[in-house]
Design a protein around this motif. Structure first.
Motif, PDB file in Angstrom:
ATOM      1  N   UNK A 259       0.839  -1.200   0.000  1.00  0.00           N
ATOM      2  CA  UNK A 259       0.000   0.000   0.000  1.00  0.00           C
ATOM      3  C   UNK A 259       0.874   1.251   0.000  1.00  0.00           C
ATOM      4  N   UNK A 260       1.956   1.217   0.772  1.00  0.00           N
ATOM      5  CA  UNK A 260       2.886   2.350   0.799  1.00  0.00           C
ATOM      6  C   UNK A 260       3.549   2.515  -0.566  1.00  0.00           C
ATOM      7  N   UNK A 261       3.830   1.400  -1.244  1.00  0.00           N
ATOM      8  CA  UNK A 261       4.405   1.474  -2.582  1.00  0.00           C
ATOM      9  C   UNK A 261       3.475   2.153  -3.564  1.00  0.00           C
ATOM     10  N   UNK A 262       2.194   1.778  -3.520  1.00  0.00           N
ATOM     11  CA  UNK A 262       1.212   2.427  -4.397  1.00  0.00           C
ATOM     12  C   UNK A 262       1.070   3.905  -4.049  1.00  0.00           C
ATOM     13  N   UNK A 263       1.079   4.213  -2.750  1.00  0.00           N
ATOM     14  CA  UNK A 263       0.975   5.615  -2.330  1.00  0.00           C
ATOM     15  C   UNK A 263       2.161   6.418  -2.851  1.00  0.00           C
ATOM     16  N   UNK A 264       3.351   5.821  -2.802  1.00  0.00           N
ATOM     17  CA  UNK A 264       4.544   6.481  -3.347  1.00  0.00           C
ATOM     18  C   UNK A 264       4.351   6.782  -4.826  1.00  0.00           C
ATOM     19  N   UNK A 265       3.867   5.796  -5.574  1.00  0.00           N
ATOM     20  CA  UNK A 265       3.683   5.960  -7.024  1.00  0.00           C
ATOM     21  C   UNK A 265       2.772   7.142  -7.326  1.00  0.00           C
ATOM     22  N   UNK A 266       1.609   7.182  -6.693  1.00  0.00           N
ATOM     23  CA  UNK A 266       0.624   8.204  -7.031  1.00  0.00           C
ATOM     24  C   UNK A 266       1.000   9.579  -6.465  1.00  0.00           C
ATOM     25  N   UNK A 267       1.621   9.607  -5.304  1.00  0.00           N
ATOM     26  CA  UNK A 267       2.027  10.896  -4.728  1.00  0.00           C
ATOM     27  C   UNK A 267       3.160  11.520  -5.538  1.00  0.00           C
ATOM     28  N   UNK A 268       4.144  10.708  -5.934  1.00  0.00           N
ATOM     29  CA  UNK A 268       5.251  11.236  -6.733  1.00  0.00           C
ATOM     30  C   UNK A 268       4.750  11.651  -8.116  1.00  0.00           C
TER      31      UNK A 268
END
Length: 288
Positions: A259-268
């Protein structure tokens, strides 16, 4: 931190970035050369996967099923360009709506034909051992596949007569027509190639991502955002965006959670689009 663990994380992240790039290149070609956002890209990927799966179930070796998947998706892509896309050039919203409708139709057709669950073909049983850790070999092979795929598209678009015609047909269609370039045929071939690349992605990723009607959903959003972040220099920009976004998300997931990985993708992605509204390559001099 152990060196072998760090090396494992880095290789795994590069593999994830490569898989994202493989799924993205077909969309980048169509969007970069034609200005068409193909929202059915994920379904072409799905068609390629199902074609390869069906071929292997009929006794055809998996390696030979990949060119069959490419041929099928290219043929479908050419038919769609002639029947639908050709009438919508310059109308971005209409093109997006049309391809979105196609994606829904393809998804429902796949459900009717194959059901919601399909058997996979299994991943080849070989691995790379790094210290106390091991990585599956096939996902690592995708690093080489992505590199060769990017090189193929680069050579095709910059070193061949077709590539020059394709860029001319989109950039200066009136001039291209005046010197004898049949823009309609070139555009059909370009869209067909983009769909064929999606079919190749679906087939080559089949051992990693089993064929299901919804498998395209797992890729199309991230692929679309990768192309948007890449900007006008679609090929080089997509490579860098896939490595940065896909690799960064994988590293984040390795140390935290998926979930943190997906959050990183969309936030960046949101941050880059805020800093570079036209994409990271908007001010580059290169055109490919």
């Amino acid at each position: 931190m152990q060196i072998d663990y760090l090396a494992t994380v880095l290789l795994s992240s590069l593999s994830s970035a490569s898989i994202l790039l493989i799924a993205t290149i077909g969309l980048a070609v169509v969007f970069g050369l034609m200005g068409v956002i193909n929202l059915a890209h994920g379904e072409f990927l799905m068609i390629g996967a199902y074609t390869a799966l069906t071929a292997t179930q009929r006794g055809i070796p998996y390696v030979l099923s990949i060119p069959i998947a490419i041929a099928v998706t290219m043929a479908i892509g050419a038919a769609i360009e002639i029947l639908i896309i050709r009438r919508l050039y310059g109308r971005l919203l209409d093109t997006m709506l049309a391809t979105w409708g196609l994606s829904i139709a393809f998804y429902q057709l796949a459900v009717l034909i194959f059901g919601t669950v399909s058997p996979g073909i299994g991943m080849p049983h070989y691995s790379l051992k790094i210290g106390n850790y091991s990585l599956a070999g096939y996902p690592l092979l995708m690093i080489a596949v992505a590199a060769l795929m990017g090189l193929f598209v680069h050579v095709l678009m910059t070193r061949t007569v077709y590539g020059m015609k394709a860029r001319a047909a989109i950039q200066v269609p009136e001039m291209a027509q005046a010197i004898g370039i049949e823009s309609s045929r070139v555009n059909t071939l370009t869209f067909s190639i983009g769909c064929g690349l999606a079919g190749f992605a679906g087939a080559v990723l089949l051992p990693i991502v089993p064929a299901t009607p919804s498998m395209g959903f797992a890729f199309v959003i991230k692929a679309f955002l990768t192309v948007v972040v890449a900007g006008p220099v679609t090929l080089t920009g997509s490579v860098l965006a896939a490595i940065g976004l896909g690799g960064g998300a994988s590293i984040t997931a390795s140390f935290l959670t998926s979930v943190a990985g997906d959050a990183f993708f969309f936030l960046v992605t949101a941050l880059l689009l805020w800093l570079y509204p036209m994409g990271i390559s908007a001010k580059w001099r290169r055109k490919m």
